[in-house]
Design an enzyme around this catalytic site. Structure first.
Site, PDB file in Angstrom:
ATOM      1  N   SER A 121      -9.630 -64.075 -60.012  1.00  0.00           N
ATOM      2  CA  SER A 121      -9.272 -65.145 -59.071  1.00  0.00           C
ATOM      3  C   SER A 121      -7.839 -65.016 -58.590  1.00  0.00           C
ATOM      4  O   SER A 121      -7.476 -65.612 -57.577  1.00  0.00           O
ATOM      5  CB  SER A 121      -9.401 -66.505 -59.757  1.00  0.00           C
ATOM      6  OG  SER A 121     -10.719 -66.744 -60.117  1.00  0.00           O
ATOM      7  N   HIS A 142     -12.089 -60.284 -54.174  1.00  0.00           N
ATOM      8  CA  HIS A 142     -12.166 -61.683 -54.608  1.00  0.00           C
ATOM      9  C   HIS A 142     -13.204 -62.424 -53.782  1.00  0.00           C
ATOM     10  O   HIS A 142     -12.948 -62.852 -52.666  1.00  0.00           O
ATOM     11  CB  HIS A 142     -10.787 -62.349 -54.504  1.00  0.00           C
ATOM     12  CG  HIS A 142     -10.798 -63.770 -54.933  1.00  0.00           C
ATOM     13  ND1 HIS A 142     -10.070 -64.747 -54.312  1.00  0.00           N
ATOM     14  CD2 HIS A 142     -11.483 -64.410 -55.925  1.00  0.00           C
ATOM     15  CE1 HIS A 142     -10.296 -65.902 -54.901  1.00  0.00           C
ATOM     16  NE2 HIS A 142     -11.151 -65.716 -55.876  1.00  0.00           N
ATOM     17  N   GLU A 154     -11.657 -61.653 -50.205  1.00  0.00           N
ATOM     18  CA  GLU A 154     -10.300 -61.106 -50.130  1.00  0.00           C
ATOM     19  C   GLU A 154     -10.296 -59.727 -50.788  1.00  0.00           C
ATOM     20  O   GLU A 154     -10.665 -59.606 -51.959  1.00  0.00           O
ATOM     21  CB  GLU A 154      -9.316 -62.026 -50.868  1.00  0.00           C
ATOM     22  CG  GLU A 154      -9.105 -63.345 -50.149  1.00  0.00           C
ATOM     23  CD  GLU A 154      -8.234 -64.316 -50.938  1.00  0.00           C
ATOM     24  OE1 GLU A 154      -7.423 -64.990 -50.307  1.00  0.00           O
ATOM     25  OE2 GLU A 154      -8.351 -64.395 -52.176  1.00  0.00           O
ATOM     26  N   ASN A 193      -6.450 -68.852 -53.300  1.00  0.00           N
ATOM     27  CA  ASN A 193      -6.098 -69.695 -54.447  1.00  0.00           C
ATOM     28  C   ASN A 193      -4.692 -70.258 -54.342  1.00  0.00           C
ATOM     29  O   ASN A 193      -4.416 -71.338 -54.866  1.00  0.00           O
ATOM     30  CB  ASN A 193      -6.309 -68.946 -55.767  1.00  0.00           C
ATOM     31  CG  ASN A 193      -7.708 -69.232 -56.293  1.00  0.00           C
ATOM     32  OD1 ASN A 193      -8.220 -70.339 -56.131  1.00  0.00           O
ATOM     33  ND2 ASN A 193      -8.338 -68.248 -56.883  1.00  0.00           N
TER      34      ASN A 193
HETATM   35  N1  LIG Z   1     -16.189 -69.436 -61.042  1.00  0.00           N
HETATM   36  C1  LIG Z   1     -15.554 -69.352 -59.866  1.00  0.00           C
HETATM   37  O1  LIG Z   1     -15.598 -70.278 -59.046  1.00  0.00           O
HETATM   38  C2  LIG Z   1     -14.799 -68.101 -59.512  1.00  0.00           C
HETATM   39  C3  LIG Z   1     -14.482 -67.862 -58.160  1.00  0.00           C
HETATM   40  C4  LIG Z   1     -13.849 -66.672 -57.799  1.00  0.00           C
HETATM   41  C5  LIG Z   1     -13.503 -65.762 -58.797  1.00  0.00           C
HETATM   42  N2  LIG Z   1     -13.799 -66.033 -60.097  1.00  0.00           N
HETATM   43  C6  LIG Z   1     -13.445 -65.005 -61.086  1.00  0.00           C
HETATM   44  O2  LIG Z   1     -14.612 -64.243 -61.380  1.00  0.00           O
HETATM   45  C7  LIG Z   1     -14.568 -63.802 -62.744  1.00  0.00           C
HETATM   46  C8  LIG Z   1     -15.812 -64.309 -63.463  1.00  0.00           C
HETATM   47  O3  LIG Z   1     -15.786 -65.722 -63.440  1.00  0.00           O
HETATM   48  P1  LIG Z   1     -17.083 -66.587 -63.794  1.00  0.00           P
HETATM   49  O4  LIG Z   1     -16.786 -67.966 -63.347  1.00  0.00           O
HETATM   50  O5  LIG Z   1     -18.307 -65.890 -63.309  1.00  0.00           O
HETATM   51  O6  LIG Z   1     -17.045 -66.513 -65.400  1.00  0.00           O
HETATM   52  P2  LIG Z   1     -18.231 -66.820 -66.394  1.00  0.00           P
HETATM   53  O7  LIG Z   1     -17.600 -67.232 -67.671  1.00  0.00           O
HETATM   54  O8  LIG Z   1     -19.258 -67.708 -65.773  1.00  0.00           O
HETATM   55  O9  LIG Z   1     -18.926 -65.377 -66.592  1.00  0.00           O
HETATM   56  C9  LIG Z   1     -18.304 -64.326 -67.243  1.00  0.00           C
HETATM   57  C10 LIG Z   1     -19.393 -63.470 -67.871  1.00  0.00           C
HETATM   58  O10 LIG Z   1     -18.784 -62.292 -68.409  1.00  0.00           O
HETATM   59  C11 LIG Z   1     -19.520 -61.960 -69.561  1.00  0.00           C
HETATM   60  N3  LIG Z   1     -18.717 -61.049 -70.365  1.00  0.00           N
HETATM   61  C12 LIG Z   1     -17.635 -61.328 -71.136  1.00  0.00           C
HETATM   62  N4  LIG Z   1     -17.185 -60.199 -71.741  1.00  0.00           N
HETATM   63  C13 LIG Z   1     -17.982 -59.189 -71.305  1.00  0.00           C
HETATM   64  C14 LIG Z   1     -18.020 -57.803 -71.559  1.00  0.00           C
HETATM   65  N5  LIG Z   1     -17.150 -57.216 -72.370  1.00  0.00           N
HETATM   66  N6  LIG Z   1     -18.984 -57.076 -70.954  1.00  0.00           N
HETATM   67  C15 LIG Z   1     -19.878 -57.644 -70.115  1.00  0.00           C
HETATM   68  N7  LIG Z   1     -19.896 -58.969 -69.847  1.00  0.00           N
HETATM   69  C16 LIG Z   1     -18.958 -59.728 -70.442  1.00  0.00           C
HETATM   70  C17 LIG Z   1     -19.810 -63.294 -70.236  1.00  0.00           C
HETATM   71  O11 LIG Z   1     -20.910 -63.183 -71.154  1.00  0.00           O
HETATM   72  C18 LIG Z   1     -20.132 -64.172 -69.038  1.00  0.00           C
HETATM   73  O12 LIG Z   1     -21.524 -64.190 -68.756  1.00  0.00           O
HETATM   74  C19 LIG Z   1     -13.259 -64.329 -63.315  1.00  0.00           C
HETATM   75  O13 LIG Z   1     -12.273 -63.357 -63.192  1.00  0.00           O
HETATM   76  C20 LIG Z   1     -12.964 -65.534 -62.420  1.00  0.00           C
HETATM   77  O14 LIG Z   1     -11.603 -65.881 -62.370  1.00  0.00           O
HETATM   78  C21 LIG Z   1     -14.452 -67.160 -60.478  1.00  0.00           C
END
Ligand SMILES: NC(=O)c1ccc[n+]([C@@H]2O[C@H](COP(=O)([O-])OP(=O)(O)OC[C@H]3O[C@@H](n4cnc5c(N)ncnc54)[C@H](O)[C@@H]3O)[C@@H](O)[C@H]2O)c1
Length: 318
Positions: A121, A142, A154, A193
């Site tokens: 993010s 992103h 992005e 962000n």
């Molecule tokens: N949620 C949002 O609105 C949003 C928006 C834009 C960007 N992001 C970014 O996207 C990324 C993911 O966010 P999210 O909200 O999907 O998180 P989330 O917690 O919903 O999902 C993360 C997933 O990664 C898995 N994981 C953890 N360690 C792992 C590994 N070693 N190997 C494989 N899988 C693994 C977990 O089991 C989980 O299912 C983050 O960097 C976050 O900042 C999130």
């Protein structure tokens, strides 16, 4: 035409599953990887449901849903999931040590021609790329949530990213119907962000200081700024208003704006009380009478309608 034909998505949580869906809708191979079998099962179910919802909104024909879903492979083993990918998109939790560990592994497993992208993010891409040997192929992509619906992505260039990697990723995203924009400076929070947090810091400050209710503050954004920003953006809007007008307001207003260098007390208190928002039933609002999935489906349906409307707006080509 993009050379990227197989995409591995690492992390099948909120973002990973919908990034996977966005690619599947274009019938490209997706290898979805997670450490949790339960997460992978729920991701498959949600992607399948999501593809059917695209049929309901006229974006995909019913006969193509199975074709798209057949392009999906799920993996608990990282090596098996990424070995044949042209592009790997990392979407594991927002945790720098975890992301560094992941990129160290990916850098060792994937041939140097594989592009490695992170969906962070806002962590500077350079700090993640630095851990790898082939730094020039590391880039930020992103996506916004929900990634299959929000068009803009992005693309963030680190201090090391090669120009041709950026071009390849931009061209791939365009081929998925996305609207990629290039972030030239690898700064925390990129663009979206930074803007979001600036507005939200001010909104929380207004709430904390009793200036208005949460609903009224949100409504000011929904029925004024939100409407304008959807068709102009803040900079074009200032041109329409007149920069002289903006300057004279900025001179007396800026000294009064919230400029706290740390998260506001209201936010810290809510989190300490476990009031995390929709997922715990309470946040700024009381969600206890609603189910998460109903709210998310409703908001997604509204988003689809808004996007259809925005596509019809006639932009001034400046
Ligand atoms: N949620 C949002 O609105 C949003 C928006 C834009 C960007 N992001 C970014 O996207 C990324 C993911 O966010 P999210 O909200 O999907 O998180 P989330 O917690 O919903 O999902 C993360 C997933 O990664 C898995 N994981 C953890 N360690 C792992 C590994 N070693 N190997 C494989 N899988 C693994 C977990 O089991 C989980 O299912 C983050 O960097 C976050 O900042 C999130």
């Amino acid at each position: 035409m993009s050379k990227i034909k197989t995409v591995a998505v690492v992390g099948a949580g909120t973002m990973g599953r919908y990034i996977a869906q966005a690619v599947l809708e274009y019938f490209l191979r997706v290898n979805l990887i997670d450490i949790s079998e339960k997460v992978l099962d729920s991701a498959c179910q949600m992607i399948r449901d999501g593809l059917f919802k695209r049929v309901e909104s006229g974006k995909m024909s019913m006969s193509k849903v199975d074709n798209a879903f057949d392009c999906l492979g799920v993996f608990l083993n990282l090596e098996e999931g990424v070995f044949d990918a042209d592009l790997v998109i990392e979407a594991v939790s927002e945790n720098l040590p975890l992301k560094k560990e992941m990129f160290k592994k990916l850098d060792g497993i994937c041939p140097p021609s594989t592009i490695l992208a992170t969906n962070t993010s806002g962590i500077p891409i350079t700090s993640i790329a630095r851990i790898t040997n082939y730094r020039e192929r590391v880039v930020g992509t992103h996506f916004y949530n929900p990634a299959h619906l929000i068009p803009l992505v992005e693309v963030v260039r680190s201090d090391y990213t090669e120009k041709k990697v950026v071009e390849e990723v931009m061209s791939f995203l365009r081929s998925l119907g996305k609207k990629p924009i290039l972030v030239n400076k690898d700064i925390p929070g990129f663009i979206g962000n930074r803007l979001q947090h600036a507005i939200t810091r001010e909104a929380l400050s207004l709430l904390q200081n009793g200036v208005a209710s949460a609903r009224d503050i949100d409504d000011v954004v929904r029925y004024t700024l939100g409407l304008r920003f959807a068709h102009t953006g803040p900079l074009e809007q200032r041109d329409l208003n007149g920069l002289d007008v903006h300057l004279s307001i900025a001179e007396y207003l800026y000294p009064t704006l919230e400029d706290s260098k740390e998260p506001l007390t209201l936010l810290k208190e809510k989190v300490a009380e476990g009031k995390l928002g929709l997922k715990t039933g309470h946040g700024i609002y009381d969600w206890s009478n609603y189910r998460d999935e109903d709210i998310v489906s409703k908001k997604n349906r509204q988003l689809v309608r808004m996007l259809e409307m925005i596509e019809t707006l006639d932009h001034v080509d400046i």
